[in-house]
Design a protein around this motif. Structure first.
Motif, PDB file in Angstrom:
ATOM      1  N   ALA A 309       0.776  -1.287   0.038  1.00 27.09           N
ATOM      2  CA  ALA A 309      -0.041  -0.251   0.025  1.00 27.09           C
ATOM      3  C   ALA A 309       0.927   1.216   0.245  1.00 27.09           C
ATOM      4  CB  ALA A 309      -0.835  -0.123   1.295  1.00 27.09           C
ATOM      5  N   ASP A 310       2.020   1.246   0.614  1.00 29.88           N
ATOM      6  CA  ASP A 310       2.883   2.356   0.970  1.00 29.88           C
ATOM      7  C   ASP A 310       4.276   1.945   0.967  1.00 29.88           C
ATOM      8  OD1 ASP A 310       3.662   4.944   1.169  1.00 29.88           O
ATOM      9  OD2 ASP A 310       2.881   5.293   3.132  1.00 29.88           O
ATOM     10  N   PRO A 311       4.851   1.607  -0.365  1.00 30.09           N
ATOM     11  CA  PRO A 311       6.318   1.168  -0.084  1.00 30.09           C
ATOM     12  C   PRO A 311       7.349   2.002   0.415  1.00 30.09           C
ATOM     13  CG  PRO A 311       5.678   1.301  -2.363  1.00 30.09           C
ATOM     14  CD  PRO A 311       4.362   1.673  -1.668  1.00 30.09           C
ATOM     15  N   ALA A 312       8.110   1.643   1.202  1.00 35.50           N
ATOM     16  CA  ALA A 312       9.279   2.836   1.523  1.00 35.50           C
ATOM     17  C   ALA A 312      10.359   2.716   0.428  1.00 35.50           C
ATOM     18  CB  ALA A 312       9.934   2.522   2.745  1.00 35.50           C
ATOM     19  N   ASP A 313      11.151   3.902   0.576  1.00 35.87           N
ATOM     20  CA  ASP A 313      12.183   3.949  -0.340  1.00 35.87           C
ATOM     21  C   ASP A 313      13.645   3.807   0.511  1.00 35.87           C
ATOM     22  OD1 ASP A 313      14.050   4.626  -2.168  1.00 35.87           O
ATOM     23  OD2 ASP A 313      13.788   6.780  -2.007  1.00 35.87           O
ATOM     24  N   CYS A 314      14.369   2.662   0.174  1.00 29.59           N
ATOM     25  CA  CYS A 314      15.489   2.238   0.748  1.00 29.59           C
ATOM     26  C   CYS A 314      16.465   2.120  -0.166  1.00 29.59           C
ATOM     27  CB  CYS A 314      15.057   0.813   1.589  1.00 29.59           C
ATOM     28  SG  CYS A 314      14.084   0.771   2.779  1.00 29.59           S
ATOM     29  N   GLU A 342       7.723   4.056  11.950  1.00 28.69           N
ATOM     30  CA  GLU A 342       7.116   5.471  11.391  1.00 28.69           C
ATOM     31  C   GLU A 342       7.428   5.427   9.998  1.00 28.69           C
ATOM     32  OE1 GLU A 342       9.364   8.809  13.720  1.00 28.69           O
ATOM     33  OE2 GLU A 342      10.533   6.966  14.521  1.00 28.69           O
ATOM     34  N   ASP A 343       6.759   6.690   9.368  1.00 28.04           N
ATOM     35  CA  ASP A 343       6.585   6.714   7.958  1.00 28.04           C
ATOM     36  C   ASP A 343       7.796   7.423   7.486  1.00 28.04           C
ATOM     37  OD1 ASP A 343       4.138   5.689   7.998  1.00 28.04           O
ATOM     38  OD2 ASP A 343       3.095   7.473   7.508  1.00 28.04           O
ATOM     39  N   VAL A 344       8.753   6.852   7.270  1.00 26.86           N
ATOM     40  CA  VAL A 344      10.319   7.206   6.817  1.00 26.86           C
ATOM     41  C   VAL A 344      11.053   6.407   5.894  1.00 26.86           C
ATOM     42  CG1 VAL A 344      10.725   8.080   9.335  1.00 26.86           C
ATOM     43  CG2 VAL A 344      11.514   5.898   8.817  1.00 26.86           C
ATOM     44  N   ASP A 345      11.936   7.321   5.134  1.00 26.56           N
ATOM     45  CA  ASP A 345      12.401   6.487   4.147  1.00 26.56           C
ATOM     46  C   ASP A 345      13.826   6.195   4.686  1.00 26.56           C
ATOM     47  OD1 ASP A 345      10.350   6.037   2.219  1.00 26.56           O
ATOM     48  OD2 ASP A 345      10.683   8.385   1.711  1.00 26.56           O
ATOM     49  N   LEU A 346      14.746   5.416   4.028  1.00 29.01           N
ATOM     50  CA  LEU A 346      16.119   5.133   4.624  1.00 29.01           C
ATOM     51  C   LEU A 346      17.303   5.089   3.567  1.00 29.01           C
ATOM     52  CD1 LEU A 346      15.245   1.942   6.898  1.00 29.01           C
ATOM     53  CD2 LEU A 346      14.919   4.214   7.333  1.00 29.01           C
ATOM     54  N   ALA A 347      18.150   5.608   3.887  1.00 28.75           N
ATOM     55  CA  ALA A 347      19.472   5.883   3.114  1.00 28.75           C
ATOM     56  C   ALA A 347      20.675   5.697   3.969  1.00 28.75           C
ATOM     57  CB  ALA A 347      19.490   6.962   2.092  1.00 28.75           C
ATOM     58  N   VAL A 348      21.839   5.013   3.448  1.00 34.96           N
ATOM     59  CA  VAL A 348      23.099   5.076   4.050  1.00 34.96           C
ATOM     60  C   VAL A 348      23.911   6.480   3.740  1.00 34.96           C
ATOM     61  CG1 VAL A 348      25.489   4.179   4.218  1.00 34.96           C
ATOM     62  CG2 VAL A 348      23.157   2.785   3.785  1.00 34.96           C
ATOM     63  N   ARG A 349      24.153   7.248   4.872  1.00 33.70           N
ATOM     64  CA  ARG A 349      24.791   8.509   4.707  1.00 33.70           C
ATOM     65  C   ARG A 349      25.740   8.573   5.994  1.00 33.70           C
ATOM     66  NH1 ARG A 349      23.015  12.674   1.729  1.00 33.70           N
ATOM     67  NH2 ARG A 349      24.890  13.407   2.344  1.00 33.70           N
ATOM     68  N   ALA A 350      26.933   8.785   5.835  1.00 34.08           N
ATOM     69  CA  ALA A 350      28.170   9.082   6.709  1.00 34.08           C
ATOM     70  C   ALA A 350      28.306   8.142   7.719  1.00 34.08           C
ATOM     71  CB  ALA A 350      27.689  10.237   7.620  1.00 34.08           C
ATOM     72  N   GLY A 351      27.914   6.925   7.191  1.00 35.01           N
ATOM     73  CA  GLY A 351      28.352   5.555   7.884  1.00 35.01           C
ATOM     74  C   GLY A 351      27.281   5.184   9.004  1.00 35.01           C
ATOM     75  N   ASP A 357      11.687  11.837   7.077  1.00 34.44           N
ATOM     76  CA  ASP A 357      10.221  11.626   6.891  1.00 34.44           C
ATOM     77  C   ASP A 357       9.784  11.739   5.483  1.00 34.44           C
ATOM     78  OD1 ASP A 357       7.549  13.526   6.724  1.00 34.44           O
ATOM     79  OD2 ASP A 357       7.626  12.769   8.840  1.00 34.44           O
ATOM     80  N   ALA A 358       8.885  10.735   5.305  1.00 30.91           N
ATOM     81  CA  ALA A 358       8.381  10.450   4.096  1.00 30.91           C
ATOM     82  C   ALA A 358       7.531  11.292   3.425  1.00 30.91           C
ATOM     83  CB  ALA A 358       7.823   9.022   3.993  1.00 30.91           C
ATOM     84  N   ALA A 359       6.676  12.119   4.195  1.00 32.34           N
ATOM     85  CA  ALA A 359       6.004  13.385   3.665  1.00 32.34           C
ATOM     86  C   ALA A 359       6.818  14.609   3.582  1.00 32.34           C
ATOM     87  CB  ALA A 359       4.821  13.211   4.622  1.00 32.34           C
ATOM     88  N   SER A 360       7.489  14.982   4.501  1.00 31.27           N
ATOM     89  CA  SER A 360       8.046  16.404   4.240  1.00 31.27           C
ATOM     90  C   SER A 360       9.698  16.291   3.878  1.00 31.27           C
ATOM     91  CB  SER A 360       8.106  16.817   5.957  1.00 31.27           C
ATOM     92  OG  SER A 360       8.728  16.056   6.539  1.00 31.27           O
ATOM     93  N   GLY A 361      10.197  15.147   3.908  1.00 27.79           N
ATOM     94  CA  GLY A 361      11.603  14.944   3.451  1.00 27.79           C
ATOM     95  C   GLY A 361      12.620  15.435   4.316  1.00 27.79           C
ATOM     96  N   GLU A 362      12.006  16.041   5.558  1.00 27.29           N
ATOM     97  CA  GLU A 362      12.964  16.549   6.493  1.00 27.29           C
ATOM     98  C   GLU A 362      13.755  15.328   7.290  1.00 27.29           C
ATOM     99  OE1 GLU A 362      11.113  18.958   9.240  1.00 27.29           O
ATOM    100  OE2 GLU A 362      10.449  20.506   7.745  1.00 27.29           O
ATOM    101  N   PRO A 363      14.991  15.479   7.667  1.00 25.53           N
ATOM    102  CA  PRO A 363      15.736  14.484   8.374  1.00 25.53           C
ATOM    103  C   PRO A 363      15.153  14.375   9.575  1.00 25.53           C
ATOM    104  CG  PRO A 363      17.194  16.459   8.121  1.00 25.53           C
ATOM    105  CD  PRO A 363      15.595  16.746   7.492  1.00 25.53           C
ATOM    106  N   VAL A 364      15.175  13.068  10.300  1.00 26.52           N
ATOM    107  CA  VAL A 364      14.709  12.756  11.337  1.00 26.52           C
ATOM    108  C   VAL A 364      15.765  12.294  12.345  1.00 26.52           C
ATOM    109  CG1 VAL A 364      13.185  11.093  12.802  1.00 26.52           C
ATOM    110  CG2 VAL A 364      12.420  11.997  10.453  1.00 26.52           C
TER     111      VAL A 364
END
Length: 451
Positions: A309-314, A342-351, A357-364
């Motif tokens: 229904a709402d796939p995350a971006d990893c 939570e409704d978040v997307d994930l990415a590897v950054r700085a180790g 946040d999936a809606a606003s794009g703000e880092p959590v």
């Protein structure tokens, strides 16, 4: 904490007749510490941090296309003409144009979206890709050295690259005006065909001159992934086998058969670190191999992302599930490491794993890749600057009267290091780990930093 006297010309106060009690110093020091923490917004003290404004590329010289920082240079893209134009800039004080070149786009130019033009420095050349066509230009002069009608992958640090070209039986081109149903198979230049390819030609290239170093011709359609490291290699996944090929010589290093599930071989594959993930469509399953040894590690049933229904971006993270019910898996075992509700997307950054946040794009937050524990709380920072996974993570937010403040998280250091304030009216930014460039009404403004 070191205190610096700013008003060096002010007269000194008379010496006190008696020394204040020690508690007074403690109260004063505590108050000063709290004030500094409030001003810094949780950022670590800026000891050893370098933040220097270099200048701006004038607005008249800056097109509306993408901007990119790579290897200490700034690149701008203009797609308003018949051919995309790329310019390279030196970040000297002031910034200076090094060269400008038009990028060939193949036999059928059409409309090239600005976002499809990419820039990749590779030693003595820079690879410019428009659509799928790739052109190598001299890094010093911008002079075109060679071109390829199809995409080129870079084997970092080796001076070599690789192309993948699918060869189809004549007469299998799909008539796009017919609208006939059925599966389609696409060539390296994007033309649809009604039958699978007869074979795939995988070629190693000398990036300096475009010369073919080696050729492999596995039958049918294959997936090709590049393994980085001191000895770059190419992993070829076919419907029958995994083949590891030396990136420069093309010598076959290892080969192993892949499972046949439901009478079918794999549909695709991808690389996550040193783990090759081989995916099957029917049944929906994923089998993992150690990419260098080709040893099978694990196998698991997967869920089709299109059915979620709402796939995350990893990105750079092995995930299962969607927003609100996301599991982070161990690439080495396939077992769940931790869960995100939570409704978040994930990415590897700085180790770390950056949760956005999936809606606003703000880092959590930045989380521990193995446990999911919070390592750095990013509350109060409203955005991040595009950058490579192994580079410092640059954060940004609005402060004061619209000024943009920037800070960095360095790989291996679980703290926010404040860089400085870069003024008002800044738009898109890019960074290469040493330089920061941002759009503004005055043009492209550039800063150098070191943390």
């Amino acid at each position: 904490m070191t205190l610096i006297e700013l008003d060096r010309d002010a007269p000194l106060d008379p010496l006190p007749t008696s020394r204040p009690p020690l508690a007074a110093y403690r109260r004063t020091g505590l108050l000063l510490t709290l004030v500094l923490l409030a001003v810094l917004g949780g950022a670590a003290p800026a000891a050893g941090i370098v933040w220097r404004y270099l200048g701006a590329v004038p607005a008249a010289a800056v097109p509306d296309g993408p901007i990119e920082l790579a290897d200490g240079r700034l690149y701008t893209v203009d797609t308003t003409g018949t051919l995309p134009t790329v310019s390279a800039w030196s970040p000297d004080r002031p910034p200076a144009r090094l060269w400008t070149t038009r990028v060939p786009v193949g036999d059928d130019p059409g409309v090239i979206p600005a976002g499809s033009v990419t820039i990749r420095p590779a030693g003595e050349v820079v690879l410019l890709t428009a659509g799928v066509a790739t052109t190598a230009v001299d890094a010093a002069t911008g002079r075109i050295r060679w071109s390829s009608p199809i995409a080129v992958s870079v084997l970092a640090g080796s001076g070599a690259g690789v192309t993948v070209d699918r060869v189809f039986r004549p007469g299998t081109e799909y008539d796009q005006e017919s609208g006939d149903p059925g599966p389609l198979y696409f060539s390296a230049t994007g033309e649809p065909h009604t039958e699978p390819p007869l074979r795939t030609e995988v070629r190693g290239l000398d990036l300096a001159g475009g010369r073919t170093l080696w050729t492999a011709t596995p039958g049918g359609s294959v997936t090709v992934d590049v393994l980085a490291g001191d000895e770059p290699a190419v992993l070829i996944t076919s419907s029958r086998s995994l083949t590891l090929v030396a990136g420069v010589s093309g010598a076959v290093l290892r080969e192993t058969a892949v499972p046949q599930l439901g009478g079918h071989g794999p549909a695709s594959s991808s690389l996550l670190g040193d783990v090759a993930l081989v995916s099957y469509r029917e049944p929906s399953r994923q089998v993992a191999f150690q990419a260098r040894t080709l040893r099978q590690l694990w196998s698991r049933t997967t869920r089709d992302a299109e059915l979620l229904a709402d796939p995350a971006d990893c990105q750079g993270v092995l995930c299962d599930g969607g927003h609100g019910d996301l599991r982070v898996l161990d690439p080495g075992t396939g077992r769940a490491r931790w869960q995100v509700q939570e409704d978040v997307d994930l990415a590897v950054r700085a180790g770390y794993v950056l949760e956005t946040d999936a809606a606003s794009g703000e880092p959590v937050r930045l989380s521990d890749p193995r446990t999911g524990a919070t390592r750095v709380d990013l509350s109060g920072w409203t955005g991040q600057v595009t950058g490579a996974a192994d580079q410092p993570l640059l954060l940004r937010r609005t402060e004061g009267r619209g000024g943009q403040a920037f800070a960095a998280v360095v790989p291996g250091h679980a703290e926010i290091r404040r860089l400085g304030v870069a003024g008002t009216g800044l738009g898109d930014c890019d960074s290469d780990g040493r330089l920061l460039a941002c759009r503004s009404a005055a043009g492209l403004r550039i800063w150098a930093f070191r943390v």
